[in-house]
Motif scaffolding. Structure first.
Motif, PDB file in Angstrom:
ATOM      1  N   HIS A 133    -108.917  49.095 147.745  1.00 44.59           N
ATOM      2  CA  HIS A 133    -108.431  50.471 147.712  1.00 44.59           C
ATOM      3  C   HIS A 133    -108.544  51.131 149.086  1.00 44.59           C
ATOM      4  O   HIS A 133    -107.664  51.902 149.483  1.00 44.59           O
ATOM      5  CB  HIS A 133    -109.201  51.288 146.675  1.00 44.59           C
ATOM      6  CG  HIS A 133    -108.982  50.803 145.277  1.00 44.59           C
ATOM      7  ND1 HIS A 133    -109.963  50.771 144.334  1.00 44.59           N
ATOM      8  CD2 HIS A 133    -107.870  50.300 144.680  1.00 44.59           C
ATOM      9  CE1 HIS A 133    -109.481  50.278 143.213  1.00 44.59           C
ATOM     10  NE2 HIS A 133    -108.211  49.991 143.398  1.00 44.59           N
ATOM     11  N   LEU A 134    -109.606  50.819 149.816  1.00 46.43           N
ATOM     12  CA  LEU A 134    -109.739  51.358 151.177  1.00 46.43           C
ATOM     13  C   LEU A 134    -108.611  50.842 152.065  1.00 46.43           C
ATOM     14  O   LEU A 134    -108.063  51.593 152.879  1.00 46.43           O
ATOM     15  CB  LEU A 134    -111.098  50.986 151.772  1.00 46.43           C
ATOM     16  CG  LEU A 134    -112.291  51.749 151.218  1.00 46.43           C
ATOM     17  CD1 LEU A 134    -113.592  51.186 151.779  1.00 46.43           C
ATOM     18  CD2 LEU A 134    -112.189  53.233 151.532  1.00 46.43           C
ATOM     19  N   ALA A 135    -108.246  49.572 151.907  1.00 50.31           N
ATOM     20  CA  ALA A 135    -107.146  49.002 152.694  1.00 50.31           C
ATOM     21  C   ALA A 135    -105.829  49.702 152.361  1.00 50.31           C
ATOM     22  O   ALA A 135    -105.019  49.989 153.250  1.00 50.31           O
ATOM     23  CB  ALA A 135    -107.040  47.504 152.437  1.00 50.31           C
ATOM     24  N   GLN A 136    -105.611  50.016 151.074  1.00 53.28           N
ATOM     25  CA  GLN A 136    -104.397  50.723 150.676  1.00 53.28           C
ATOM     26  C   GLN A 136    -104.373  52.130 151.272  1.00 53.28           C
ATOM     27  O   GLN A 136    -103.329  52.588 151.746  1.00 53.28           O
ATOM     28  CB  GLN A 136    -104.308  50.808 149.158  1.00 53.28           C
ATOM     29  CG  GLN A 136    -104.033  49.473 148.487  1.00 53.28           C
ATOM     30  CD  GLN A 136    -104.117  49.555 146.968  1.00 53.28           C
ATOM     31  OE1 GLN A 136    -104.445  50.600 146.413  1.00 53.28           O
ATOM     32  NE2 GLN A 136    -103.841  48.443 146.300  1.00 53.28           N
ATOM     33  N   LEU A 137    -105.513  52.822 151.245  1.00 52.86           N
ATOM     34  CA  LEU A 137    -105.578  54.159 151.835  1.00 52.86           C
ATOM     35  C   LEU A 137    -105.320  54.113 153.336  1.00 52.86           C
ATOM     36  O   LEU A 137    -104.617  54.970 153.885  1.00 52.86           O
ATOM     37  CB  LEU A 137    -106.948  54.795 151.551  1.00 52.86           C
ATOM     38  CG  LEU A 137    -107.185  55.260 150.129  1.00 52.86           C
ATOM     39  CD1 LEU A 137    -108.644  55.691 149.960  1.00 52.86           C
ATOM     40  CD2 LEU A 137    -106.267  56.420 149.787  1.00 52.86           C
ATOM     41  N   GLN A 138    -105.885  53.114 154.013  1.00 49.27           N
ATOM     42  CA  GLN A 138    -105.672  52.992 155.454  1.00 49.27           C
ATOM     43  C   GLN A 138    -104.196  52.741 155.759  1.00 49.27           C
ATOM     44  O   GLN A 138    -103.632  53.334 156.679  1.00 49.27           O
ATOM     45  CB  GLN A 138    -106.517  51.852 156.030  1.00 49.27           C
ATOM     46  CG  GLN A 138    -106.348  51.700 157.542  1.00 49.27           C
ATOM     47  CD  GLN A 138    -107.231  50.622 158.133  1.00 49.27           C
ATOM     48  OE1 GLN A 138    -108.022  50.004 157.433  1.00 49.27           O
ATOM     49  NE2 GLN A 138    -107.097  50.395 159.417  1.00 49.27           N
ATOM     50  N   GLU A 139    -103.561  51.879 154.968  1.00 51.24           N
ATOM     51  CA  GLU A 139    -102.140  51.579 155.161  1.00 51.24           C
ATOM     52  C   GLU A 139    -101.294  52.839 155.000  1.00 51.24           C
ATOM     53  O   GLU A 139    -100.404  53.116 155.811  1.00 51.24           O
ATOM     54  CB  GLU A 139    -101.707  50.510 154.170  1.00 51.24           C
ATOM     55  CG  GLU A 139    -100.260  50.069 154.324  1.00 51.24           C
ATOM     56  CD  GLU A 139     -99.894  48.990 153.302  1.00 51.24           C
ATOM     57  OE1 GLU A 139     -98.733  49.014 152.850  1.00 51.24           O
ATOM     58  OE2 GLU A 139    -100.754  48.170 152.967  1.00 51.24           O
ATOM     59  N   LYS A 140    -101.587  53.630 153.973  1.00 51.89           N
ATOM     60  CA  LYS A 140    -100.846  54.871 153.757  1.00 51.89           C
ATOM     61  C   LYS A 140    -101.061  55.845 154.908  1.00 51.89           C
ATOM     62  O   LYS A 140    -100.118  56.493 155.371  1.00 51.89           O
ATOM     63  CB  LYS A 140    -101.277  55.522 152.437  1.00 51.89           C
ATOM     64  CG  LYS A 140    -100.782  54.783 151.218  1.00 51.89           C
ATOM     65  CD  LYS A 140    -101.251  55.456 149.946  1.00 51.89           C
ATOM     66  CE  LYS A 140    -100.775  54.686 148.725  1.00 51.89           C
ATOM     67  NZ  LYS A 140    -101.205  55.323 147.477  1.00 51.89           N
ATOM     68  N   GLU A 155    -101.809  55.123 158.008  1.00 49.13           N
ATOM     69  CA  GLU A 155    -101.116  54.623 159.194  1.00 49.13           C
ATOM     70  C   GLU A 155     -99.612  54.886 159.108  1.00 49.13           C
ATOM     71  O   GLU A 155     -98.967  55.220 160.112  1.00 49.13           O
ATOM     72  CB  GLU A 155    -101.398  53.139 159.384  1.00 49.13           C
ATOM     73  CG  GLU A 155    -102.828  52.854 159.831  1.00 49.13           C
ATOM     74  CD  GLU A 155    -103.190  51.387 159.843  1.00 49.13           C
ATOM     75  OE1 GLU A 155    -102.370  50.551 159.379  1.00 49.13           O
ATOM     76  OE2 GLU A 155    -104.302  51.070 160.299  1.00 49.13           O
ATOM     77  N   LEU A 156     -99.030  54.758 157.898  1.00 46.03           N
ATOM     78  CA  LEU A 156     -97.604  55.045 157.724  1.00 46.03           C
ATOM     79  C   LEU A 156     -97.317  56.515 157.992  1.00 46.03           C
ATOM     80  O   LEU A 156     -96.331  56.850 158.672  1.00 46.03           O
ATOM     81  CB  LEU A 156     -97.156  54.663 156.314  1.00 46.03           C
ATOM     82  CG  LEU A 156     -97.003  53.176 156.017  1.00 46.03           C
ATOM     83  CD1 LEU A 156     -96.759  52.926 154.529  1.00 46.03           C
ATOM     84  CD2 LEU A 156     -95.870  52.586 156.837  1.00 46.03           C
ATOM     85  N   ILE A 157     -98.161  57.392 157.463  1.00 50.29           N
ATOM     86  CA  ILE A 157     -97.964  58.828 157.677  1.00 50.29           C
ATOM     87  C   ILE A 157     -98.153  59.194 159.142  1.00 50.29           C
ATOM     88  O   ILE A 157     -97.373  59.943 159.716  1.00 50.29           O
ATOM     89  CB  ILE A 157     -98.930  59.635 156.775  1.00 50.29           C
ATOM     90  CG1 ILE A 157     -98.515  59.477 155.305  1.00 50.29           C
ATOM     91  CG2 ILE A 157     -98.942  61.106 157.167  1.00 50.29           C
ATOM     92  CD1 ILE A 157     -99.528  60.023 154.313  1.00 50.29           C
ATOM     93  N   ALA A 158     -99.179  58.609 159.767  1.00 50.03           N
ATOM     94  CA  ALA A 158     -99.433  58.893 161.181  1.00 50.03           C
ATOM     95  C   ALA A 158     -98.272  58.419 162.062  1.00 50.03           C
ATOM     96  O   ALA A 158     -97.945  59.062 163.057  1.00 50.03           O
ATOM     97  CB  ALA A 158    -100.738  58.228 161.632  1.00 50.03           C
TER      98      ALA A 158
END
Length: 81
Positions: free
Chosen positions: A66-73, A75-78
């Protein structure tokens, strides 16, 4: 009509109301849950049960997945900013 003492319901909901699917709970958070049931009778009225026992529990930390999914999201927003 009956009061619904919960923070999850923002307004009165007409019967019948069925809770389905998943509730997304926050990590490391304490929760208390109690439920009522309502059964429609032959005369069209609802027989509403009393409240169940209250169950108290605390959710754990985020899983690595779940942390990896949050980080991916994030990074996409950033990347869009």
């Amino acid at each position: 009509e009956q009061d619904v003492p919960t923070k999850l319901v923002a307004k009165a909901v007409p019967l019948p109301m069925t809770v389905r699917g998943h509730w997304f709970l926050s990590p490391r958070t304490e929760y208390s849950v109690a439920v009522q049931t309502a059964v429609k009778q032959s005369d069209g009225e609802y027989l509403v049960s009393g409240w169940s026992e209250t169950v108290e529990f605390c959710t754990g930390d985020y899983a690595k997945e779940h942390l990896a999914q949050l980080q991916e999201k994030a990074e996409l927003i950033a990347g869009r900013m």
